[in-house]
Enzyme design. Structure first.
Site, PDB file in Angstrom:
ATOM      1  N   CYS A   1     -81.205 -44.186  85.499  1.00  0.00           N
ATOM      2  CA  CYS A   1     -80.733 -45.393  85.132  1.00  0.00           C
ATOM      3  C   CYS A   1     -80.055 -45.726  83.654  1.00  0.00           C
ATOM      4  O   CYS A   1     -78.847 -46.242  83.696  1.00  0.00           O
ATOM      5  CB  CYS A   1     -82.093 -46.270  85.075  1.00  0.00           C
ATOM      6  SG  CYS A   1     -82.827 -46.388  86.578  1.00  0.00           S
TER       7      CYS A   1
ATOM      8  N   ASP B   1     -80.736 -51.914  90.696  1.00  0.00           N
ATOM      9  CA  ASP B   1     -81.467 -50.562  90.066  1.00  0.00           C
ATOM     10  C   ASP B   1     -81.922 -49.652  90.891  1.00  0.00           C
ATOM     11  O   ASP B   1     -82.915 -50.384  91.821  1.00  0.00           O
ATOM     12  CB  ASP B   1     -82.587 -51.345  89.410  1.00  0.00           C
ATOM     13  CG  ASP B   1     -83.203 -50.180  88.093  1.00  0.00           C
ATOM     14  OD1 ASP B   1     -82.593 -49.220  87.974  1.00  0.00           O
ATOM     15  OD2 ASP B   1     -84.077 -50.599  87.343  1.00  0.00           O
ATOM     16  N   ASP B   2     -81.388 -48.313  91.425  1.00  0.00           N
ATOM     17  CA  ASP B   2     -81.767 -47.340  92.257  1.00  0.00           C
ATOM     18  C   ASP B   2     -81.481 -47.939  93.585  1.00  0.00           C
ATOM     19  O   ASP B   2     -82.319 -47.523  94.436  1.00  0.00           O
ATOM     20  CB  ASP B   2     -83.084 -47.120  92.127  1.00  0.00           C
ATOM     21  CG  ASP B   2     -83.537 -46.596  90.942  1.00  0.00           C
ATOM     22  OD1 ASP B   2     -83.015 -46.273  90.006  1.00  0.00           O
ATOM     23  OD2 ASP B   2     -84.842 -46.101  90.431  1.00  0.00           O
TER      24      ASP B   2
ATOM     25  N   ASP C   1     -76.915 -48.670  90.006  1.00  0.00           N
ATOM     26  CA  ASP C   1     -76.681 -47.730  88.722  1.00  0.00           C
ATOM     27  C   ASP C   1     -76.635 -46.265  89.141  1.00  0.00           C
ATOM     28  O   ASP C   1     -76.170 -45.266  88.794  1.00  0.00           O
ATOM     29  CB  ASP C   1     -77.743 -48.006  87.538  1.00  0.00           C
ATOM     30  CG  ASP C   1     -79.178 -48.105  88.020  1.00  0.00           C
ATOM     31  OD1 ASP C   1     -79.322 -47.771  89.224  1.00  0.00           O
ATOM     32  OD2 ASP C   1     -79.840 -48.288  87.269  1.00  0.00           O
ATOM     33  N   ASN C   2     -77.470 -46.257  90.511  1.00  0.00           N
ATOM     34  CA  ASN C   2     -77.621 -44.772  90.947  1.00  0.00           C
ATOM     35  C   ASN C   2     -78.020 -44.967  92.451  1.00  0.00           C
ATOM     36  O   ASN C   2     -78.750 -45.902  92.638  1.00  0.00           O
ATOM     37  CB  ASN C   2     -78.308 -43.730  90.014  1.00  0.00           C
ATOM     38  CG  ASN C   2     -79.703 -44.443  89.654  1.00  0.00           C
ATOM     39  OD1 ASN C   2     -79.884 -44.833  88.480  1.00  0.00           O
ATOM     40  ND2 ASN C   2     -80.635 -44.522  90.520  1.00  0.00           N
TER      41      ASN C   2
END
Length: 506
Positions: free
Chosen positions: A74, A38-39, A308-309
């Site tokens: 997200c 996540d991130d 995700d990013n």
């Protein structure tokens, strides 16, 4: 190995391997593991602390150096991963319920067509654990009783990333967790339950696991044994770090430059803590790979690691966040190992998070046309004869901004319409931080063209061959014919669907 990871079921009898699928042909049968952090940034050292992951997945397989998300946020990004579609087709625009994050519209239009549904119908045993979507489990979105279709085992986090004191939906039943490391630390719990699933699965059928740990998302709570690591580490000071955002969208022009000392201290602390949380993900990867070895399944399993990013820490004087169109927010790590994938391969072809679903379906022997996907399988890119080849000359990146309807009480001078205004009243998003970009990376041109949906109709253009850090917006210097070509590509991409999107990529 962390204490939590040691709390697993005893190893059962060794299981037999399913049918092996080779690159570019064969039948279904290969197992698949997808790990989505996540991130996690790619450009600013996000993979640096993950030595085990790089060794066990990257060195044992392929590393994609041009992996991108089609939206740097997200919830819409995770929906793109699950559906293989751009946000304008799955209709999840941002992290809010109004932006369709885990909404009834998503559940009826996107969730029912997500790739796990096709895997389940094809006989795969499916398992999910970790963060799903930011609004998942809320009363307005069906509560914990809602289990997305296609999953045999479901351990979905309610709401956004947390490490302790969270609620899970365990196969549709509420399960509350506290703050005991051995029982509750979420990254380790995900690892433990994945091992339990592998022990208890049927050896006659292939399996798919999707593991979504909270790291390195805030609140950046590291496992106890890692809280003192990286004490001298600071965020990188090169590239666009603390540079003025000349000729950029107004949101990039509002931070103070140079940054306040308090902002610098805040982002350095966040940078260290992000690395600390990733060490538990590194343990998860090691534990999982070793388990697959014990079960004699590793050689018949594709293991995919991504995020995700991206994320920024100080670029253009923005302290911490994502949501921006620049490389630091849209580039993601992507490592793959599996049957037929040569070790220590570096691939330059651009791939997108919408390519994960068709790739996974390709591995399973399911035709992508059945799912109406915008993305395309990158499985053939890992075959030696096609290495470094690219069938995608350009692609779309899009984001719909979020803002508050009234002024932020801690930042009233900014007025309504902005959000994420911390620290020191630096706002990272706004309603008119809504943009669409054409990113061209075809071996000849390395450019980005972006249009904002705001009262200025603001445009940003970058030549990343000569300006890799996107310091200069060259919109006023570029040949108008080039701008027209980019604009026409953008119009087509923003309305493309399924095969039409894939046709634009060829």
């Amino acid at each position: 190995m962390p204490v939590g990871v040691l709390r697993v079921l005893a190893l059962g009898a060794l299981l037999t391997c399913g049918a092996r699928r080779v690159l570019g042909g064969g039948g279904p049968g290969s197992n698949i593991v997808l790990i989505v952090t996540d991130d996690q940034d790619q450009n600013l050292g996000g993979m640096t602390p993950m030595k085990k992951t790089k060794s066990l997945i990257g060195d044992a397989g392929a590393t994609f150096v041009n992996s991108f998300t089609v939206t740097p946020l997200c919830c819409p990004s995770r929906c793109s991963i699950l559906t293989g579609r751009y946000p304008h087709n799955h209709l999840v625009r941002n992290n809010s319920l109004a932006g369709n994050c885990s909404s009834a519209a998503w559940q009826s239009r996107g969730e029912s067509d997500a790739f796990p549904v096709f895997l389940s119908k094809s006989g795969y045993q499916t398992f999910f654990a970790g963060k799903y979507l930011n609004q998942y489990g809320k009363k307005e979105t069906g509560g914990v009783g809602h289990v997305p279709p296609g999953w045999d085992q479901w351990h979905g986090l309610v709401g956004n990333s947390r490490y302790y004191n969270y609620t899970l939906s365990r196969n549709g039943v509420e399960e509350k967790h506290g703050d005991d490391y051995a029982d509750d630390y979420l990254t380790d719990l995900i690892a433990n339950r994945s091992l339990q699933f592998l022990d208890n699965r049927s050896p006659q059928r292939p399996f798919f696991l999707m593991l979504a740990p909270p790291a390195p998302h805030s609140p950046w709570t590291a496992a106890p044994q890692y809280r003192r690591r990286f004490a001298d580490v600071k965020a990188p000071r090169d590239g666009s770090f603390d540079k003025p955002a000349k000729d950029k969208h107004w949101l990039l022009r509002q931070p103070a430059n140079p940054m306040a000392k308090s902002s610098l201290a805040f982002l350095d602390d966040a940078y260290r803590k992000r690395w600390q949380t990733l060490l538990s993900v590194d343990d998860l990867v090691e534990t999982l790979v070793r388990k697959l070895e014990e079960l004699k399944e590793l050689n018949n399993t594709y293991v995919i690691f991504t995020s995700d990013n991206g994320y920024h820490t100080g670029q253009f004087s923005l302290p911490i966040d994502k949501r921006q169109l620049y490389e630091f927010d849209i580039r993601t790590p992507l490592l793959v190992r599996g049957p037929g994938v040569k070790a220590k391969v570096t691939l330059k072809a651009p791939v997108l998070n919408i390519d994960l679903a068709p790739t996974i379906l390709d591995i399973a022997g399911i035709k992508a046309s059945a799912a109406n996907l915008d993305g395309q399988s990158f499985l053939p890119l890992m075959a030696p004869s096609l290495r470094d080849g690219s069938a995608r000359p350009f692609f779309l990146v899009e984001h719909t901004g979020e803002g508050l309807s009234s002024a932020d009480a801690s930042c009233p001078e900014m007025g309504p319409g902005v959000s994420q205004c911390f620290p020191d009243c630096v706002c990272e998003d706004s309603f008119n931080n809504t943009y669409a970009c054409v990113r061209t990376l075809d071996g000849r041109d390395d450019m980005q063209y972006c249009e904002f949906a705001d009262s200025e109709s603001f445009v940003e253009v970058y030549n990343l061959s000569s300006d890799p850090h996107q310091l200069e917006n060259i919109v006023k210097k570029v040949d108008p014919a080039v701008l027209q070509t980019m604009n026409q590509r953008l119009i087509k991409l923003q309305s493309c669907q399924g095969v039409g999107c894939r046709a634009l990529s060829s």
